[in-house]
Design an enzyme around this catalytic site. Structure first.
Site, PDB file in Angstrom:
ATOM      1  N   GLN A 193       0.832  -1.209   0.000  1.00 31.52           N
ATOM      2  CA  GLN A 193       0.000   0.000   0.000  1.00 31.52           C
ATOM      3  C   GLN A 193       0.869   1.262   0.000  1.00 31.52           C
ATOM      4  O   GLN A 193       0.597   2.214  -0.736  1.00 31.52           O
ATOM      5  CB  GLN A 193      -0.894   0.025   1.243  1.00 31.52           C
ATOM      6  CG  GLN A 193      -1.932  -1.087   1.280  1.00 31.52           C
ATOM      7  CD  GLN A 193      -2.783  -0.980   2.542  1.00 31.52           C
ATOM      8  OE1 GLN A 193      -3.184   0.111   2.944  1.00 31.52           O
ATOM      9  NE2 GLN A 193      -3.053  -2.111   3.176  1.00 31.52           N
ATOM     10  N   CYS A 382      37.110 -17.497 -22.583  1.00 32.75           N
ATOM     11  CA  CYS A 382      37.806 -16.216 -22.597  1.00 32.75           C
ATOM     12  C   CYS A 382      39.089 -16.294 -21.765  1.00 32.75           C
ATOM     13  O   CYS A 382      40.028 -16.956 -22.197  1.00 32.75           O
ATOM     14  CB  CYS A 382      36.879 -15.084 -22.187  1.00 32.75           C
ATOM     15  SG  CYS A 382      37.432 -13.510 -22.885  1.00 32.75           S
ATOM     16  N   HIS A 508      32.615 -15.590 -25.842  1.00 30.74           N
ATOM     17  CA  HIS A 508      31.731 -15.982 -24.736  1.00 30.74           C
ATOM     18  C   HIS A 508      30.450 -16.601 -25.297  1.00 30.74           C
ATOM     19  O   HIS A 508      29.476 -15.882 -25.534  1.00 30.74           O
ATOM     20  CB  HIS A 508      31.326 -14.750 -23.924  1.00 30.74           C
ATOM     21  CG  HIS A 508      32.419 -14.123 -23.136  1.00 30.74           C
ATOM     22  ND1 HIS A 508      32.596 -14.363 -21.794  1.00 30.74           N
ATOM     23  CD2 HIS A 508      33.390 -13.262 -23.489  1.00 30.74           C
ATOM     24  CE1 HIS A 508      33.629 -13.665 -21.343  1.00 30.74           C
ATOM     25  NE2 HIS A 508      34.135 -12.986 -22.363  1.00 30.74           N
ATOM     26  N   GLU A 510      28.300 -18.157 -23.780  1.00 30.80           N
ATOM     27  CA  GLU A 510      27.201 -18.104 -22.803  1.00 30.80           C
ATOM     28  C   GLU A 510      26.240 -16.949 -23.056  1.00 30.80           C
ATOM     29  O   GLU A 510      25.094 -16.990 -22.619  1.00 30.80           O
ATOM     30  CB  GLU A 510      27.758 -18.022 -21.367  1.00 30.80           C
ATOM     31  CG  GLU A 510      28.416 -16.706 -20.979  1.00 30.80           C
ATOM     32  CD  GLU A 510      29.904 -16.634 -21.309  1.00 30.80           C
ATOM     33  OE1 GLU A 510      30.347 -17.368 -22.218  1.00 30.80           O
ATOM     34  OE2 GLU A 510      30.625 -15.837 -20.685  1.00 30.80           O
TER      35      GLU A 510
HETATM   36  N1  GLN Z   1      41.358 -10.558 -19.173  1.00 28.81           N
HETATM   37  C1  GLN Z   1      41.293 -11.183 -20.455  1.00 28.81           C
HETATM   38  C2  GLN Z   1      41.363 -10.160 -21.583  1.00 28.81           C
HETATM   39  O1  GLN Z   1      41.122  -8.993 -21.371  1.00 28.81           O
HETATM   40  C3  GLN Z   1      40.038 -12.040 -20.576  1.00 28.81           C
HETATM   41  C4  GLN Z   1      38.763 -11.289 -20.465  1.00 28.81           C
HETATM   42  C5  GLN Z   1      37.582 -12.169 -20.179  1.00 28.81           C
HETATM   43  O2  GLN Z   1      37.716 -13.285 -19.701  1.00 28.81           O
HETATM   44  N2  GLN Z   1      36.375 -11.668 -20.436  1.00 28.81           N
HETATM   45  O3  GLN Z   1      41.651 -10.507 -22.698  1.00 28.81           O
END
Ligand code: GLN
Length: 539
Positions: A193, A382, A508, A510
């Protein structure tokens, strides 16, 4: 039809899941055949979340067009199965930067530049930007923060003005919390509320209330809330805790959230949303009995939001492999030669996480050496891929001081290094390789087999690269550079072909896994982990 604008605000406390509610609504509207997008307005002054430490707001998500964004955009994509872009994430910093740039250019013709109307006009312009493309029937705008925050005020004032201008082409969904007081055995409506009163004081009348709760809210309590808050009783919806965020769209549909939104924006609801593929996914998730054990080696283990897209991608992949995901976060700073067997010995697959900087890096090498020597399915992402390269250089090629120049600028074996053209740039905001790039995969490689294609596109967020001067030496010793950017010749994927599954990606993957389109390389990794699990069980 005219583009409809749905605003989602939050009250009482943060972390109620506005992003999930917005994404669930988008999922349902898309399943009804509408063209939908979601944007997030964040009230902080950082121009984008790229410079934020993951401890602040969790993972930094990256869009196809290379924008570093709030992690909610990841939820949006996973639920909508559609790409977002730079236009889908606006911060106070971006808004102010744009207004100040205009002021410096003299665009305001000598006028006093003020929060109202200049900042609010800029916010309104940003709200409508995606709608104006003509590509969307619904633009859902999530306003970050909680009603009552000083920071949110210009955004809420803009929502007030837009509601007035757009009439029934817009509506406001307000998400609040209904706590259960165990001692009194009662659900309490007062915070809701108050929160609605706050919103009304700002001139915004919510059209729909979504009440986050741990217990079922009885009809009479909902009617009471409706009465006190000027909201129709059927528009008071509960969002009760469920064991998976992916069930929230179904819970919302059970209470007709999608239909109510359509009716209130003067669209006639026809038929039912096509949720069959989504339900199939939920069915698989609920019915998996066997487990797959995956370890994620990283340095942000106290804060699991730091690896949100990875854990979601693993969940997608495990679900499609009919397995329950048992994900263990292993702290890379605490991993040593002495305890690595104990920490990783029972795992079916190991992920080496992305990251920046020196902290925890040695633990990643320890994990990788152990996984490589014990032939455990291993996936480096990465920085994880860069660590695979460094560990291989140290222990197989025999370059004891091999490193990335990120960690050791003076190493004599700079197997990971900056590209020449980057070396002169010093501004932290502008040096990263960001967004989607093409990658050509070597025919016959595991990676190509995983994707079922030799031409892929994945998103990047890094500065450092595999040093091509070493390529031949790696290939000769058994680490193959199987993915390459066709233009820059940068190495994007490495693998050790003789292993069960030992792959590192500079990109990446993901960021592009969704419920309805799980990422192929995660699926391939998961299949290898499941096979390894079964192989061990058969022994
Ligand atoms: N530190 C690494 C780079 O700058 C990997 C970066 C990351 O894992 N996103 O290349």
């Amino acid at each position: 039809m005219e583009t409809k604008y749905i605003f989602v605000t939050g009250g009482v406390v943060s972390s109620l899941g506005k992003g999930i509610i917005s994404a669930s609504l988008a999922c349902l509207l898309k399943a009804r055949g509408y063209r939908v997008t979601i944007q997030k307005f964040d009230p902080y002054i950082n121009v984008d979340p790229g410079t934020l430490n993951p401890y602040e707001h969790g993972e930094c998500y990256v869009t196809e067009d290379g924008h570093e964004a709030d992690l909610d955009l990841g939820h949006y994509e996973r639920f909508m199965n559609e790409h977002t872009s730079r236009a889908n994430n606006v911060t106070t910093g971006r808004v102010f930067q744009s207004v100040i740039d205009k002021e410096r250019r003299g665009d305001y013709l000598g006028k006093t530049v003020q929060i109202v109307p200049h900042i609010t006009d800029e916010i309104k312009r940003s709200v409508k930007l995606l709608g104006k493309t003509g590509r969307y029937d619904f633009v859902i705008t999530e306003i970050g923060g909680v009603v009552g925050d000083i920071e949110s005020l210009p955004f809420l004032e803009s929502v007030r003005q837009l509601r007035w201008e757009l009439g029934s082409d817009s509506l406001c969904i307000h998400l609040t919390y209904v706590p259960y007081i165990a001692a009194a055995k009662e659900l309490k409506t007062k915070p809701t509320q108050h929160s609605v009163k706050n919103l009304q004081e700002l001139g915004i009348q919510p059209d729909i209330l979504v009440l986050r709760t741990e217990r079922d809210i009885p009809a009479d309590v909902r009617r009471k809330i409706a009465l006190f808050c000027n909201v129709a009783p059927d528009s008071v919806i509960q969002s009760i805790d469920v064991n998976s965020i992916y069930k929230v769209p179904l819970k919302m549909h059970e209470q007709h959230l999608d239909e109510i939104v359509l009716r209130k924006t003067k669209v006639t609801p026809e038929g039912e949303p096509h949720m069959k593929p989504w339900m199939d996914f939920i069915h698989k998730m609920d019915n998996a009995t066997e487990t797959v054990n995956i370890a994620l080696v990283g340095k942000y283990v106290e804060l699991q939001d730091a690896y949100k897209s990875i854990s979601e991608s693993l969940l997608h992949a495990a679900t499609y492999a009919d397995r329950k995901l048992n994900l263990t976060y292993v702290h890379s700073e605490k991993l040593t030669d002495e305890n690595v067997e104990e920490k990783l010995g029972n795992q079916d697959g190991v992920i080496i996480a992305p990251g920046f900087g020196q902290r925890g890096i040695e633990g990643k090498f320890t994990a990788l050496k152990w996984c490589r020597e014990h032939d455990v399915p291993t996936f480096g992402i990465c920085l994880g891929m860069q660590c695979m390269v460094i560990e291989f250089a140290r222990n197989v090629l025999g370059y004891a001081d091999a490193n990335s120049t990120e960690m050791d600028p003076n190493t004599s074996h700079n197997v990971i290094d900056l590209m020449e053209e980057q070396k002169s740039i010093s501004n932290m905001g502008g040096t990263m390789r960001l967004g989607a790039y093409d990658c050509a995969l070597r025919p016959g490689s595991k990676a190509a087999e995983a994707y079922g294609s030799e031409q892929i596109r994945e998103r990047h967020r890094h500065r450092f690269e595999f040093n091509n001067d070493y390529r031949d030496r790696f290939e000769a010793a058994g680490m193959a550079c199987v993915g390459e950017n066709p233009d820059a010749k940068l190495v994007e994927v490495v693998e050790i072909p003789g292993k069960r599954w030992y792959i590192g990606t500079q990109y990446h993957p993901e960021y592009s896994s969704t419920v309805l389109s799980p990422n192929p390389i995660f699926r391939s990794f998961m299949e290898a982990a499941v096979a390894y699990h079964e192989e061990k069980a058969a022994k």
